[in-house]
Design an enzyme around this catalytic site. Structure first.
Site, PDB file in Angstrom:
ATOM      1  N   THR A  13       0.642  -1.180  -0.065  1.00 35.98           N
ATOM      2  CA  THR A  13       0.074   0.041  -0.106  1.00 35.98           C
ATOM      3  C   THR A  13       0.805   1.271  -0.078  1.00 35.98           C
ATOM      4  OG1 THR A  13      -1.763  -1.231   1.353  1.00 35.98           O
ATOM      5  CG2 THR A  13      -1.952   1.147   1.087  1.00 35.98           C
ATOM      6  N   VAL A  14       1.750   1.470   1.000  1.00 41.71           N
ATOM      7  CA  VAL A  14       2.603   2.587   1.161  1.00 41.71           C
ATOM      8  C   VAL A  14       3.557   2.732   0.076  1.00 41.71           C
ATOM      9  CG1 VAL A  14       3.975   4.252   2.773  1.00 41.71           C
ATOM     10  CG2 VAL A  14       2.083   2.579   3.555  1.00 41.71           C
ATOM     11  N   LYS A 105       7.090   1.911  12.591  1.00 48.26           N
ATOM     12  CA  LYS A 105       7.197   2.484  13.894  1.00 48.26           C
ATOM     13  C   LYS A 105       7.785   1.371  14.876  1.00 48.26           C
ATOM     14  CE  LYS A 105       3.797   2.670  12.004  1.00 48.26           C
ATOM     15  NZ  LYS A 105       2.749   2.598  10.959  1.00 48.26           N
ATOM     16  N   GLU A 129       9.779  10.020   9.160  1.00 46.68           N
ATOM     17  CA  GLU A 129       8.731  11.076   9.342  1.00 46.68           C
ATOM     18  C   GLU A 129       7.286  10.169   9.073  1.00 46.68           C
ATOM     19  OE1 GLU A 129       8.253  14.740   9.497  1.00 46.68           O
ATOM     20  OE2 GLU A 129       6.588  13.536  10.315  1.00 46.68           O
ATOM     21  N   GLY A 134       1.105   8.936   9.719  1.00 46.08           N
ATOM     22  CA  GLY A 134       1.143   9.085   8.403  1.00 46.08           C
ATOM     23  C   GLY A 134       1.843  10.297   7.765  1.00 46.08           C
ATOM     24  N   ASP A 201       0.307  -0.119  18.411  1.00 41.80           N
ATOM     25  CA  ASP A 201       0.854   0.888  17.539  1.00 41.80           C
ATOM     26  C   ASP A 201       0.816   2.197  18.185  1.00 41.80           C
ATOM     27  OD1 ASP A 201       0.827   1.446  14.286  1.00 41.80           O
ATOM     28  OD2 ASP A 201      -0.744   3.037  15.394  1.00 41.80           O
ATOM     29  N   LYS A 205       4.500   4.662  18.712  1.00 43.17           N
ATOM     30  CA  LYS A 205       4.469   6.108  17.927  1.00 43.17           C
ATOM     31  C   LYS A 205       4.849   7.033  19.315  1.00 43.17           C
ATOM     32  CE  LYS A 205       1.225   5.012  14.010  1.00 43.17           C
ATOM     33  NZ  LYS A 205      -0.165   4.909  14.104  1.00 43.17           N
ATOM     34  N   GLY A 302      -2.640   5.352   5.276  1.00 41.40           N
ATOM     35  CA  GLY A 302      -3.175   5.096   3.732  1.00 41.40           C
ATOM     36  C   GLY A 302      -1.922   5.288   2.777  1.00 41.40           C
TER      37      GLY A 302
END
Ligand code: HSE
Length: 424
Positions: A13-14, A105, A129, A134, A201, A205, A302
């Site tokens: 996806t990314v 992460k 970053e 995201g 998660d 972060k 996303g």
């Protein structure tokens, strides 16, 4: 024109979003930033993914050594996620002098020290970053825009899946299990939702963000973690009566010489800026001693939002001469003494009790004995007893726990049904 060779490790996806952004913005980046970015390798087993994006099949393969040995590759962007093989690959690249860009992460929060040591050895840069929130430029804000401040606190909604679930529960009055299922059907939550709903998660972060905010390492195990699995629609409904919204918050505060870092569901007043962050959106609220309040808001996941952060890092790595490393001792085995564990908070407590004389006196007596002060109490009477909801003034967690242990053992108390911290 400076030519920069890039390798993409993974085209999910990314990775796919990053490729699309690089392709669509190639000429603009040349014009604005003076670099001609060429994707020279893509490590991906699924050739169909590459074909769908119109990638030249000649640059797609599975051999990381080709990337390491290609002198024309200066930047490697990683999209594998998880610890291995990402860690081994990235350390190889760093030692070969290639800067890395990652959204990973978990790897970064747990092994930042090893990656940084390899980067220093290879003279390479580390850019992350995309690892937190995201597409929202929170890392660069902390590293490059807050130098004139002592950061006092950082509080964020840093996980879109849980925010989607809690927002839906609040809007529709639905319960946790059915809302989680719906989130899974819609593709927001994973088939195994633990990383999101159990708060892992958010904890990864928060480790990265709070380390940067307080310029001291905040290792993952020093962060208190509680997920949203026990959240009940009744608590959300009672919260509304008190003017509160329930969020899974990642919170870090500097209290004198102690740092407190915690991830847990919390009520915030409806007029708090984070209360209006709904659905899968993320936001981070920072307080600096000079700038005051700042809030960054946007999409935390996303293909294109996270790809946007990856591309920003690629351009940053391509245009900055000297890599910048952390200024603090970046080891996980830091002394745990600098972290508070007995947090001071306001509390919301819901319990089921017998509806008879003297119950309130007994419960408030226990709170009083433990020096816990009640700010508000609501009672709802039903056929089978009563529900009592207490809002407590700011108090130490240890005092609340001691009170609740005693209250639970009172014969007039059937169960303690909800314990939620309140942040204001
Ligand atoms: N799964 C995360 C979320 C995105 O739901 O926000 C990646 O960290």
């Amino acid at each position: 024109m400076k030519k920069i060779g890039v390798a993409l490790l993974g085209l999910g996806t990314v990775g796919g979003g990053t490729y699309r952004i690089l392709k669509a913005n190639h000429d603009r980046i040349m014009e604005n930033d003076g670099v001609d970015i060429e994707v020279r390798h893509i490590i991906e087993r699924d050739v169909k993914k590459a074909e769908a994006l119109g990638v030249d099949p000649a640059i797609v393969g599975c051999d990381i050594d080709k990337v390491v040995q290609d002198d024309k590759v200066q930047i490697v962007a990683e999209f594998f996620g998880g610890i291995e093989p990402a860690k081994t690959f990235l350390i190889k690249c760093l030692l070969a002098g290639k800067s890395i860009v990652t959204a990973n992460k978990e790897l970064f929060s747990k092994h930042w020290d090893e990656l940084e040591a390899a980067a220093k050895k290879g003279g390479a840069g580390l850019y992350f970053e995309a690892s937190c929130v995201g597409g929202v430029p929170i890392i660069r804000t902390l590293t490059d825009s807050m130098q004139g401040n002592n950061i006092l606190s950082l509080m964020g909604i840093v996980n879109g899946t849980t925010n989607f679930i809690l927002s839906k529960m609040a809007d529709e009055g639905s319960d946790y299990a059915e809302t989680l299922k719906e989130a899974q059907n819609l593709g927001y939550a994973e088939a195994n939702p633990s990383a999101d709903v159990d708060g892992f998660d958010s904890t990864y972060k928060l480790s990265i963000l709070s380390s940067l905010a307080f310029r001291t390492k905040v290792p993952v195990p020093c962060i208190y973690r509680e997920g949203i699995g026990k959240v009940s629609k009744d608590d959300i409904a009672y919260g509304k009566r008190f003017g509160y919204t329930l969020k899974l918050l990642a919170i870090a505060k500097q209290n004198g010489d102690k740092i407190e870092a915690r991830v847990h569901p919390a009520f915030i007043p409806n007029d708090h800026p984070l209360a209006s962050v709904k659905g899968s959106f993320n936001a981070v609220h920072i307080v600096g001693d000079n700038v005051g309040d700042i809030m960054l808001y946007g999409r935390g996941a996303g293909d294109l939002p996270t790809g946007s952060a990856i591309v920003s890092d690629i351009v940053y790595a391509a245009t900055k001469a000297e890599p910048k490393y952390t200024s603090f001792d970046n080891r996980n085995d830091v002394s745990t003494e600098k972290f508070s564990t007995d947090f001071e908070c306001k509390y919301y407590i819901r319990m089921s009790v017998a509806d008879e004389a003297g119950v309130l006196a007994k419960i408030s007596g226990v709170f009083a004995k433990n020096n816990v002060s009640i700010s508000t109490m609501v009672q709802d009477v039903a056929a089978d007893g009563a529900k009592l909801i207490f809002l407590l003034h700011k108090t130490k967690e240890s005092a609340v726990n001691a009170s609740l242990r005693e209250i639970e053992s009172l014969s007039c108390v059937k169960s303690i049904d909800g314990i939620i911290r309140v942040e204001e």
